[in-house]
Design a protein around this motif. Structure first.
Motif, PDB file in Angstrom:
ATOM      1  N   GLY A   1     -22.158  -9.079  -1.643  1.00 14.24           N
ATOM      2  CA  GLY A   1     -21.266  -9.501  -0.567  1.00 14.24           C
ATOM      3  C   GLY A   1     -21.993 -10.328   0.474  1.00 14.24           C
ATOM      4  O   GLY A   1     -23.021 -10.960   0.195  1.00 14.24           O
ATOM      5  N   GLU A   2     -21.485 -10.333   1.691  1.00 15.33           N
ATOM      6  CA  GLU A   2     -22.022 -11.176   2.758  1.00 15.33           C
ATOM      7  C   GLU A   2     -23.147 -10.438   3.483  1.00 15.33           C
ATOM      8  O   GLU A   2     -22.947  -9.797   4.522  1.00 15.33           O
ATOM      9  CB  GLU A   2     -20.901 -11.581   3.713  1.00 15.33           C
ATOM     10  N   LEU A   3     -24.347 -10.583   2.936  1.00 11.70           N
ATOM     11  CA  LEU A   3     -25.469  -9.790   3.421  1.00 11.70           C
ATOM     12  C   LEU A   3     -25.912 -10.157   4.837  1.00 11.70           C
ATOM     13  O   LEU A   3     -26.565  -9.347   5.507  1.00 11.70           O
ATOM     14  CB  LEU A   3     -26.654  -9.910   2.462  1.00 11.70           C
ATOM     15  N   ARG A   4     -25.569 -11.331   5.307  1.00 10.61           N
ATOM     16  CA  ARG A   4     -25.962 -11.641   6.691  1.00 10.61           C
ATOM     17  C   ARG A   4     -25.230 -10.744   7.674  1.00 10.61           C
ATOM     18  O   ARG A   4     -25.644 -10.609   8.838  1.00 10.61           O
ATOM     19  CB  ARG A   4     -25.718 -13.110   7.009  1.00 10.61           C
ATOM     20  N   TYR A   5     -24.133 -10.098   7.245  1.00 10.93           N
ATOM     21  CA  TYR A   5     -23.395  -9.186   8.109  1.00 10.93           C
ATOM     22  C   TYR A   5     -23.791  -7.720   7.907  1.00 10.93           C
ATOM     23  O   TYR A   5     -23.210  -6.835   8.533  1.00 10.93           O
ATOM     24  CB  TYR A   5     -21.893  -9.311   7.861  1.00 10.93           C
ATOM     25  N   LEU A   6     -24.757  -7.470   7.033  1.00 12.67           N
ATOM     26  CA  LEU A   6     -25.144  -6.083   6.745  1.00 12.67           C
ATOM     27  C   LEU A   6     -25.529  -5.327   8.013  1.00 12.67           C
ATOM     28  O   LEU A   6     -25.116  -4.183   8.219  1.00 12.67           O
ATOM     29  CB  LEU A   6     -26.316  -6.065   5.762  1.00 12.67           C
ATOM     30  N   TRP A   7     -26.307  -5.982   8.877  1.00 10.44           N
ATOM     31  CA  TRP A   7     -26.902  -5.283  10.005  1.00 10.44           C
ATOM     32  C   TRP A   7     -25.860  -4.795  11.001  1.00 10.44           C
ATOM     33  O   TRP A   7     -25.946  -3.662  11.487  1.00 10.44           O
ATOM     34  CB  TRP A   7     -27.915  -6.203  10.702  1.00 10.44           C
TER      35      TRP A   7
ATOM     36  N   ASP B   1     -34.525  -2.881  12.943  1.00 11.05           N
ATOM     37  CA  ASP B   1     -33.765  -2.777  14.194  1.00 11.05           C
ATOM     38  C   ASP B   1     -32.440  -3.503  13.972  1.00 11.05           C
ATOM     39  O   ASP B   1     -32.329  -4.700  14.252  1.00 11.05           O
ATOM     40  CB  ASP B   1     -34.561  -3.418  15.330  1.00 11.05           C
ATOM     41  N   PRO B   2     -31.418  -2.799  13.445  1.00 13.91           N
ATOM     42  CA  PRO B   2     -30.183  -3.491  13.050  1.00 13.91           C
ATOM     43  C   PRO B   2     -29.547  -4.311  14.165  1.00 13.91           C
ATOM     44  O   PRO B   2     -29.152  -5.459  13.953  1.00 13.91           O
ATOM     45  CB  PRO B   2     -29.273  -2.343  12.608  1.00 13.91           C
ATOM     46  N   ALA B   3     -29.448  -3.724  15.367  1.00 15.55           N
ATOM     47  CA  ALA B   3     -28.813  -4.457  16.464  1.00 15.55           C
ATOM     48  C   ALA B   3     -29.623  -5.699  16.835  1.00 15.55           C
ATOM     49  O   ALA B   3     -29.065  -6.782  17.054  1.00 15.55           O
ATOM     50  CB  ALA B   3     -28.651  -3.545  17.673  1.00 15.55           C
ATOM     51  N   GLY B   4     -30.920  -5.541  16.895  1.00 12.07           N
ATOM     52  CA  GLY B   4     -31.772  -6.680  17.231  1.00 12.07           C
ATOM     53  C   GLY B   4     -31.731  -7.766  16.177  1.00 12.07           C
ATOM     54  O   GLY B   4     -31.626  -8.955  16.489  1.00 12.07           O
ATOM     55  N   ILE B   5     -31.813  -7.363  14.905  1.00 15.02           N
ATOM     56  CA  ILE B   5     -31.782  -8.351  13.822  1.00 15.02           C
ATOM     57  C   ILE B   5     -30.445  -9.087  13.812  1.00 15.02           C
ATOM     58  O   ILE B   5     -30.395 -10.315  13.663  1.00 15.02           O
ATOM     59  CB  ILE B   5     -32.042  -7.673  12.464  1.00 15.02           C
ATOM     60  N   ALA B   6     -29.343  -8.340  13.978  1.00  7.53           N
ATOM     61  CA  ALA B   6     -28.015  -8.960  13.973  1.00  7.53           C
ATOM     62  C   ALA B   6     -27.893  -9.993  15.086  1.00  7.53           C
ATOM     63  O   ALA B   6     -27.414 -11.118  14.868  1.00  7.53           O
ATOM     64  CB  ALA B   6     -26.933  -7.896  14.125  1.00  7.53           C
ATOM     65  N   GLY B   7     -28.326  -9.640  16.291  1.00  7.92           N
ATOM     66  CA  GLY B   7     -28.231 -10.559  17.410  1.00  7.92           C
ATOM     67  C   GLY B   7     -29.117 -11.778  17.247  1.00  7.92           C
ATOM     68  O   GLY B   7     -28.700 -12.913  17.524  1.00  7.92           O
ATOM     69  N   ARG B   8     -30.343 -11.548  16.800  1.00  6.17           N
ATOM     70  CA  ARG B   8     -31.269 -12.678  16.647  1.00  6.17           C
ATOM     71  C   ARG B   8     -30.844 -13.592  15.499  1.00  6.17           C
ATOM     72  O   ARG B   8     -30.986 -14.818  15.590  1.00  6.17           O
ATOM     73  CB  ARG B   8     -32.683 -12.151  16.447  1.00  6.17           C
ATOM     74  N   LEU B   9     -30.315 -13.013  14.423  1.00  8.12           N
ATOM     75  CA  LEU B   9     -29.825 -13.845  13.323  1.00  8.12           C
ATOM     76  C   LEU B   9     -28.688 -14.744  13.796  1.00  8.12           C
ATOM     77  O   LEU B   9     -28.644 -15.941  13.476  1.00  8.12           O
ATOM     78  CB  LEU B   9     -29.329 -12.970  12.165  1.00  8.12           C
ATOM     79  N   ALA B  10     -27.761 -14.175  14.538  1.00  3.11           N
ATOM     80  CA  ALA B  10     -26.636 -14.960  15.045  1.00  3.11           C
ATOM     81  C   ALA B  10     -27.136 -16.134  15.883  1.00  3.11           C
ATOM     82  O   ALA B  10     -26.604 -17.252  15.797  1.00  3.11           O
ATOM     83  CB  ALA B  10     -25.697 -14.078  15.862  1.00  3.11           C
TER      84      ALA B  10
ATOM     85  N   SER C   1     -20.239  -4.545  -2.440  1.00  4.88           N
ATOM     86  CA  SER C   1     -20.308  -5.713  -1.572  1.00  4.88           C
ATOM     87  C   SER C   1     -20.185  -5.316  -0.104  1.00  4.88           C
ATOM     88  O   SER C   1     -19.424  -4.420   0.261  1.00  4.88           O
ATOM     89  CB  SER C   1     -19.215  -6.712  -1.942  1.00  4.88           C
ATOM     90  N   VAL C   2     -20.943  -6.008   0.716  1.00  8.20           N
ATOM     91  CA  VAL C   2     -20.946  -5.780   2.162  1.00  8.20           C
ATOM     92  C   VAL C   2     -20.141  -6.880   2.829  1.00  8.20           C
ATOM     93  O   VAL C   2     -20.419  -8.057   2.654  1.00  8.20           O
ATOM     94  CB  VAL C   2     -22.385  -5.804   2.714  1.00  8.20           C
ATOM     95  N   ALA C   3     -19.141  -6.507   3.593  1.00  9.12           N
ATOM     96  CA  ALA C   3     -18.332  -7.454   4.360  1.00  9.12           C
ATOM     97  C   ALA C   3     -17.646  -8.455   3.438  1.00  9.12           C
ATOM     98  O   ALA C   3     -17.768  -8.397   2.219  1.00  9.12           O
ATOM     99  CB  ALA C   3     -19.179  -8.162   5.412  1.00  9.12           C
ATOM    100  N   GLY C   4     -16.860  -9.354   4.030  1.00  6.73           N
ATOM    101  CA  GLY C   4     -16.134 -10.336   3.245  1.00  6.73           C
ATOM    102  C   GLY C   4     -14.644 -10.063   3.251  1.00  6.73           C
ATOM    103  O   GLY C   4     -14.146  -9.145   3.906  1.00  6.73           O
TER     104      GLY C   4
END
Length: 338
Positions: A34-40, A73-82, A259-262
């Protein structure tokens, strides 16, 4: 560490990537992630349902994978990826690509991303080698980031759909995880959907169009010949397709994936009809059609789409992917968009 093969579905939203990912996930040696960039955020922090129907935190596959990432660090990774993947950074990304540099500047988070894909391969495939992770994140900058990670062998599957169809699909009201979810997927106006289609599809070609690890498939061609197209995709990543999950030329038998997200259609199981969603041919207002066509005109022909509105089929299919399923369970044959 042996290289991890990742088949990255790139392009714009509502182009059929969920359907293609779910179908590929039925083949031996393929893991539909699935949409792994949204995993975190959506998976770990929000604990939304995995494709198997369980909350991600209760899914045995993802529980095992996340045990291998104790320092994440899920929250940190999610924010920095965005932030790293923002649209405004695209010009600089393309300049770096043109100069032969990694398109997305490196970051310490990349160690966790590298470990994530290695862990998925280890838990999804016997022995941790030989399989293909199907990542339908679509966003070209994230695909460019993956391609620069050590140990990732990236293949790009560019899934394209008529922009008038995608703009119409974006206007449908859909719950994030199905019809019972009161949180809705985003519904951008048609002009914005058209611009995103234009930017992301042209960026995909710019980044990988000349590579021998790039394959373009149109949604319309996939639904017209799903078995042949699925076999072609498998061969593209070096896999000889065995028995394909198509009981008839226009149906596919789906088992649950992880699958994750989508698109919520990722929860569909059972025998599902693979039929083109052509409702937009008659339901998309003329003004919206003209707007999208005007914004995407030069690229329409590049991908083989006509400028004039095609004639609708004699019987317009029910809107693909609707109504959304409320649970992961065997279902009668239904049309699916992806």
């Amino acid at each position: 560490m042996s290289a991890v093969r990742v088949l990255y579905l790139a392009g714009s939203g509502r182009s059929g990537s969920t359907l293609v990912t779910t179908v590929l996930g039925q083949l031996p040696g393929f893991f539909a992630a699935g949409e792994l960039r949204y995993l975190w955020r959506r998976g770990i922090l929000d604990n939304r349902p995995c494709g198997c129907g369980l909350p991600l935190g209760d899914c045995p596959i993802w529980t095992a994978v996340l045990r291998d990432l104790p320092d994440a660090d899920p929250a940190g990774i999610a924010g920095r990826l965005a932030d790293r993947l923002r649209l405004r950074r695209l010009p600089a990304l393309l300049r770096r690509h043109g100069r032969g540099h990694p398109p997305v500047p490196g970051h310490p988070d990349d160690d966790q991303l590298t470990l994530l894909y290695a862990s998925i391969a280890a838990h999804a495939f016997p022995g941790g080698t030989g399989g293909v992770i199907v990542d339908s994140s679509k966003l070209p900058p994230y695909g460019a980031l993956l391609g620069s990670l050590p140990g990732v062998e990236l293949y790009v599957l560019h899934v394209v759909r008529d922009p008038r169809a995608t703009a119409f699909s974006w206007r449908r009201r859909r719950g994030l995880d199905g019809g019972t979810d009161d949180r809705l997927m985003s519904r951008p106006p048609v002009w914005k959907a058209a611009l995103l289609w234009l930017v992301w599809n042209n960026t995909t070609v710019r980044l990988w169009g000349s590579s021998d690890r790039y394959l373009r498939v149109r949604y319309e061609d996939f639904v017209a010949a799903p078995a042949d197209t699925t076999a072609r995709i498998a061969r593209f990543v070096g896999v000889t397709p065995g028995e394909l999950p198509f009981p008839t030329p226009d149906t596919v038998r789906l088992a649950a994936t992880h699958s994750v997200a989508g698109n919520p259609s990722r929860h569909r199981t059972g025998v599902v009809g693979v039929v083109a969603d052509s409702e937009w041919l008659t339901a998309l207002p003329t003004r919206a059609y003209v707007t999208v066509t005007g914004l995407t005109g030069p690229t329409l022909r590049r991908f083989g789409y006509p400028v004039r509105r095609p004639a609708a089929p004699a019987a317009v299919p029910v809107a693909a992917g609707e109504p959304e399923p409320t649970a992961v369970s065997p279902s009668p044959a239904t049309r699916q968009e992806g």
